[in-house]
Design an enzyme around this catalytic site. Structure first.
Site, PDB file in Angstrom:
ATOM      1  CG  HIS A   1      34.929  40.123  46.581  1.00 53.64           C
ATOM      2  ND1 HIS A   1      34.970  40.917  45.445  1.00 53.64           N
ATOM      3  CD2 HIS A   1      33.612  39.900  46.799  1.00 53.64           C
ATOM      4  CE1 HIS A   1      33.732  41.147  45.016  1.00 53.64           C
ATOM      5  NE2 HIS A   1      32.888  40.532  45.826  1.00 53.64           N
TER       6      HIS A   1
ATOM      7  CD  GLN B   1      35.501  43.953  36.463  1.00 54.89           C
ATOM      8  OE1 GLN B   1      35.517  44.778  37.389  1.00 54.89           O
ATOM      9  NE2 GLN B   1      36.219  42.852  36.497  1.00 54.89           N
TER      10      GLN B   1
ATOM     11  CG  ASP C   1      38.059  43.742  46.131  1.00 53.47           C
ATOM     12  OD1 ASP C   1      37.293  42.805  46.423  1.00 53.47           O
ATOM     13  OD2 ASP C   1      38.350  44.045  44.963  1.00 53.47           O
TER      14      ASP C   1
ATOM     15  CD  GLU D   1      38.478  37.337  43.963  1.00 56.05           C
ATOM     16  OE1 GLU D   1      37.574  38.113  44.324  1.00 56.05           O
ATOM     17  OE2 GLU D   1      38.963  37.352  42.819  1.00 56.05           O
TER      18      GLU D   1
ATOM     19  CB  SER E   1      32.661  42.787  38.313  1.00 56.33           C
ATOM     20  OG  SER E   1      33.147  43.302  39.545  1.00 56.33           O
TER      21      SER E   1
ATOM     22  CB  ALA F   1      34.440  39.558  37.180  1.00 55.89           C
TER      23      ALA F   1
HETATM   24 ZN   LIG Z   1      36.480  42.166  44.668  1.00 53.17          ZN
END
Ligand SMILES: [Zn+2]
Length: 304
Positions: A270, A189, A220, A267, A211, A206
Site C-alpha cells: 500500500h 469500502q 495497492d 502492508e 480507507s 478499514a
Molecule cells: Zn491499500
C-alpha cells in the site's frame, strides 16, 4: 462496457484469461480484498491492461450482499457495537450537574472538513474520516496494468501520472507491476467491510470512511502472481518499491513497526501519493504521514 460480453469468448480464448471466477473465488476475494486493505491475495486472475476492454463484467467484482449486512448508518460511524450508554449514576453527587451522555465514544472519529479533502497531504485514518458519498473531483484512469476493470483503476490525476512513471521505470528494471486497487468509494469500502461488528484498534480492513483509497491517492501495488502478504516486502520488487517509490512521490504508508501510529497492519503493497518533496523527506526521517504532519504542525509549518 456493454460491448464486452460479445467479445468475451473470443478474447478470453486468445488471451488465455479466466473470465468468470467461480463464486467461491469471488467470496474469498471479497473477504481478502477489503482492508487498507486487501491483505492476502491478488485478484483471481490477471486481466489485460486497463487500456484494454476488461473482459469481465465489473459487477462481478462486487459480491452478493451479505445476508444481513446493515447499511452503514448515516455514514460517519461504522456500524459496530453500541457503546454502553453513559448513564448518570442514580446517586450522583448533587454538587455536580449531570453530565449529558456523549453522542459518540471518546475515540469517535472526526470528519475531515471539505477544505482539506483534496489536499495532497490529506490525512485519512481511524480518527480522520471521509464522509459517505465523498469522491475526489479529478479521478482519471491510470494507464497501467490493473487488476480490476472498475473504479479501482482510477486515481487522482496527479497521482495517476506519478504512478505511470513509477510503473514505466519498474518495468524497465525488469519487474511486472500491477495496480490492484487505486480509488475505492465509500460504498465499495462499506461492501468490503461487510457486516463486521468489531473495529479493532489496529486493523487490516478499514471501515468505510477510514480507507485512504477513498482519497484517490493510494495505490495497492503488487507484482503479477504475488499474493497480498507481508512476504511481498522481501521480494526484489517489494524492496525496489519501498526504496524508489518516494522518488515518484509515493510512500509506504503502513510500514512495519509503526502500527501503533497508523493503526493499520504492515502492508508492504500500500503506497500513498504525497508528492515528491514530502515523500523524500518522510523517507529520510522515517516518519509516517501522521508523524510528518504532526511535526510540521508543531513547527508552524502549516496544516495538512
Ligand atoms: Zn491499500
Amino acid at each position: 462496457m456493454p460491448r464486452r460480453k460479445g467479445r468475451e469468448g473470443a478474447e478470453a480464448g486468445r488471451r488465455k484469461i479466466r473470465v468468470v471466477p467461480g463464486i467461491g473465488t469471488l467470496l474469498l476475494s471479497l473477504v481478502l480484498l477489503a482492508g487498507c486493505g486487501e491483505e492476502t491475495t491478488p485478484p483471481p486472475a490477471v486481466p489485460p491492461p486497463s487500456s484494454d476492454t476488461s473482459l469481465k463484467d465489473p459487477s462481478q467484482d462486487l459480491p452478493p450482499p451479505p445476508p444481513q449486512a446493515p447499511e452503514p448508518g448515516a455514514g460517519e460511524t461504522p456500524s459496530g457495537p453500541e457503546p454502553p450508554p453513559a448513564q448518570t449514576p442514580p446517586q450522583a453527587p448533587p454538587s455536580k450537574p449531570p453530565t449529558p451522555p456523549p453522542e459518540k465514544p471518546s475515540s469517535s472519529p472526526g470528519i475531515i472538513p471539505p477544505a482539506e479533502r483534496e489536499s495532497i497531504l490529506v490525512l485519512v485514518n481511524a480518527e480522520h474520516r471521509l464522509p459517505k458519498g465523498y469522491r475526489p473531483p479529478d479521478l482519471v484512469r491510470v494507464n497501467v496494468r490493473s487488476a480490476w476493470g472498475d473504479e479501482r483503476a482510477l486515481l487522482r490525476a496527479e497521482a495517476a501520472r506519478a504512478l505511470e512513471a513509477l510503473f514505466r521505470d519498474a518495468q524497465a528494471a525488469g519487474f511486472r507491476p500491477i495496480l490492484v486497487s487505486g480509488f475505492r468509494s465509500y460504498e465499495l469500502q462499506a461492501t468490503l467491510y461487510g457486516n463486521r461488528t468489531d473495529e479493532p484498534h489496529i486493523y487490516s480492513v478499514a471501515p468505510p470512511g477510514a480507507s485512504e483509497h477513498q482519497t484517490g491517492l493510494a495505490a495497492d501495488i503488487l507484482e503479477e502472481g504475488r499474493g497480498m502478504d507481508a512476504t511481498f516486502a522481501d521480494t526484489p520488487f517489494g524492496k525496489w518499491l519501498a526504496a524508489h517509490a518516494p522518488e515518484y512521490g509515493f510512500v509506504l504508508r503502513y510500514p512495519r513497526g509503526k502500527e501503533s501510529v497508523t493503526r493499520v497492519v504492515f502492508e508492504p503493497w500500500h503506497f500513498r501519493y504525497v508528492g515528491r518533496e514530502a515523500a523524500l523527506e518522510m523517507a529520510r526521517t522515517g516518519e509516517v504521514l501522521e508523524e510528518y504532519l504532526a511535526r510540521r504542525a508543531s513547527a508552524g509549518g502549516g496544516t495538512p
